[in-house]
Design an enzyme around this catalytic site. Structure first.
Site, PDB file in Angstrom:
ATOM      1  N   VAL A 189       0.827  -1.217   0.000  1.00 38.58           N
ATOM      2  CA  VAL A 189       0.000   0.000   0.000  1.00 38.58           C
ATOM      3  C   VAL A 189       0.860   1.265   0.000  1.00 38.58           C
ATOM      4  CG1 VAL A 189      -1.955  -1.116   1.122  1.00 38.58           C
ATOM      5  CG2 VAL A 189      -0.214   0.022   2.531  1.00 38.58           C
ATOM      6  N   LYS A 237       3.736   1.709   2.385  1.00 39.25           N
ATOM      7  CA  LYS A 237       4.295   2.032   3.707  1.00 39.25           C
ATOM      8  C   LYS A 237       5.750   2.484   3.597  1.00 39.25           C
ATOM      9  CE  LYS A 237       3.516  -1.922   5.753  1.00 39.25           C
ATOM     10  NZ  LYS A 237       2.850  -2.671   4.666  1.00 39.25           N
ATOM     11  N   THR A 238       6.546   1.740   2.842  1.00 34.70           N
ATOM     12  CA  THR A 238       7.969   2.066   2.735  1.00 34.70           C
ATOM     13  C   THR A 238       8.171   3.407   2.042  1.00 34.70           C
ATOM     14  OG1 THR A 238       8.514  -0.297   2.642  1.00 34.70           O
ATOM     15  CG2 THR A 238      10.211   1.248   1.925  1.00 34.70           C
ATOM     16  N   PHE A 239       7.393   3.675   1.011  1.00 34.10           N
ATOM     17  CA  PHE A 239       7.489   4.939   0.277  1.00 34.10           C
ATOM     18  C   PHE A 239       7.188   6.115   1.202  1.00 34.10           C
ATOM     19  CE2 PHE A 239       5.595   8.166  -2.609  1.00 34.10           C
ATOM     20  CZ  PHE A 239       6.702   8.383  -3.414  1.00 34.10           C
ATOM     21  N   LYS A 248      13.080  -1.750  10.615  1.00 34.12           N
ATOM     22  CA  LYS A 248      12.129  -2.718  10.065  1.00 34.12           C
ATOM     23  C   LYS A 248      12.535  -4.008  10.756  1.00 34.12           C
ATOM     24  CE  LYS A 248       9.398  -4.363   6.494  1.00 34.12           C
ATOM     25  NZ  LYS A 248       8.213  -3.834   5.817  1.00 34.12           N
ATOM     26  N   ASP A 270      13.089  -3.517   1.596  1.00 35.44           N
ATOM     27  CA  ASP A 270      12.453  -2.356   2.233  1.00 35.44           C
ATOM     28  C   ASP A 270      13.387  -1.695   3.238  1.00 35.44           C
ATOM     29  OD1 ASP A 270      10.219  -2.895   0.749  1.00 35.44           O
ATOM     30  OD2 ASP A 270       9.036  -3.699   2.412  1.00 35.44           O
ATOM     31  N   GLU A 277       8.838   0.599  10.675  1.00 29.47           N
ATOM     32  CA  GLU A 277       7.863   0.116   9.697  1.00 29.47           C
ATOM     33  C   GLU A 277       7.488  -1.323  10.013  1.00 29.47           C
ATOM     34  OE1 GLU A 277       7.386  -1.142   5.057  1.00 29.47           O
ATOM     35  OE2 GLU A 277       8.893   0.393   5.499  1.00 29.47           O
ATOM     36  N   GLY A 278       6.193  -1.569  10.119  1.00 24.56           N
ATOM     37  CA  GLY A 278       5.717  -2.926  10.348  1.00 24.56           C
ATOM     38  C   GLY A 278       5.656  -3.724   9.054  1.00 24.56           C
ATOM     39  N   ASN A 293      -2.328   7.132   0.164  1.00 28.39           N
ATOM     40  CA  ASN A 293      -1.218   7.126  -0.783  1.00 28.39           C
ATOM     41  C   ASN A 293      -1.765   7.069  -2.207  1.00 28.39           C
ATOM     42  OD1 ASN A 293       1.372   6.998  -1.822  1.00 28.39           O
ATOM     43  ND2 ASN A 293       1.493   4.771  -1.616  1.00 28.39           N
TER      44      ASN A 293
END
Length: 213
Positions: free
Chosen positions: A13, A15-17, A36, A53, A110-111, A170
């Site tokens: 979705v 998250k990393t971005f 992470k 990631d 980050e999960g 996003n």
């Protein structure tokens, strides 16, 4: 330990971005580290597992830390962190992940997957967030169905007693879905559309969040 936990409605979705952007933004005024704690679906290069990631998060930071500190548990299987750790013979616990998140600096964690994705034995992402006592930045992909995904994630977070600092829609591709307007009719949580046209607004809201952490 001060920081923000980046979670979302699921995998892929953004998250990393979003986490990368947050790290770069906050690095203008703070020393920021990234964590992470566990990453599955790592690439195996000559027997060494590469956490894609975590590498991106590490490169965004203004401090240099070994990748093994950014991502302590690297797993090869393309499955949930819990199942991937079992596949590798690793008995991963919530305490292991909490310890892997520790940092002396402001930290962006980050999960993996969504809020209720299993990440260790008898532990979900929501359990890790509770243990770290961090506010959440909730990332939802801005697409058809995002309203349902957002409200489900908000309800899950609130039922777990988690504090959502911001919900990020996003917007990978421009659209006219008006998801932000629809979500706002059902929650008081701060909602921000994340695209090139809304970066100034996003940055202002992030700075406000920092004042209350």
């Amino acid at each position: 330990m001060k920081g923000l936990f980046i979670s979302g409605s699921g995998t892929n979705v953004g998250k990393t971005f979003v986490a990368q952007y947050l790290i770069r933004l906050l690095s203008n005024t703070l020393k920021v580290s990234a964590r992470k704690p566990v990453e599955s679906d790592c690439e195996n290069k000559n027997g060494r597992l590469i956490p894609k990631d975590a590498l991106l998060l590490s490169k965004a930071c203004n401090i240099n830390e070994p990748i093994d500190k950014v991502c302590r548990y690297k797993l090869e299987s393309c499955s949930s962190a819990q199942m991937a750790s079992q596949d590798s013979g690793l008995k991963l616990t919530l305490d292991d992940l909490v310890d892997a998140c520790m940092s002396d600096e402001f930290v962006i964690v980050e999960g993996t997957g969504g809020l209720l994705s299993p990440i260790a034995r008898q532990a979900l992402n929501s359990d890790l967030i509770q243990a770290l006592d961090m506010p959440v930045v909730l990332v939802i992909k801005d697409e058809l169905g995002a309203v349902n995904q957002a409200l489900l994630s908000i309800n899950s977070a609130q039922s777990c007693g988690l504090s959502i600092s911001m919900l990020v829609l996003n917007q990978i591709q421009p659209n006219f879905l008006k998801n932000a307007q629809a979500i706002k009719q059902h929650t008081d949580i701060d909602i921000n559309v994340f695209n090139q046209n809304h970066l100034a607004s996003f940055e202002r809201k992030v700075k406000k969040i920092l004042l209350v952490i």
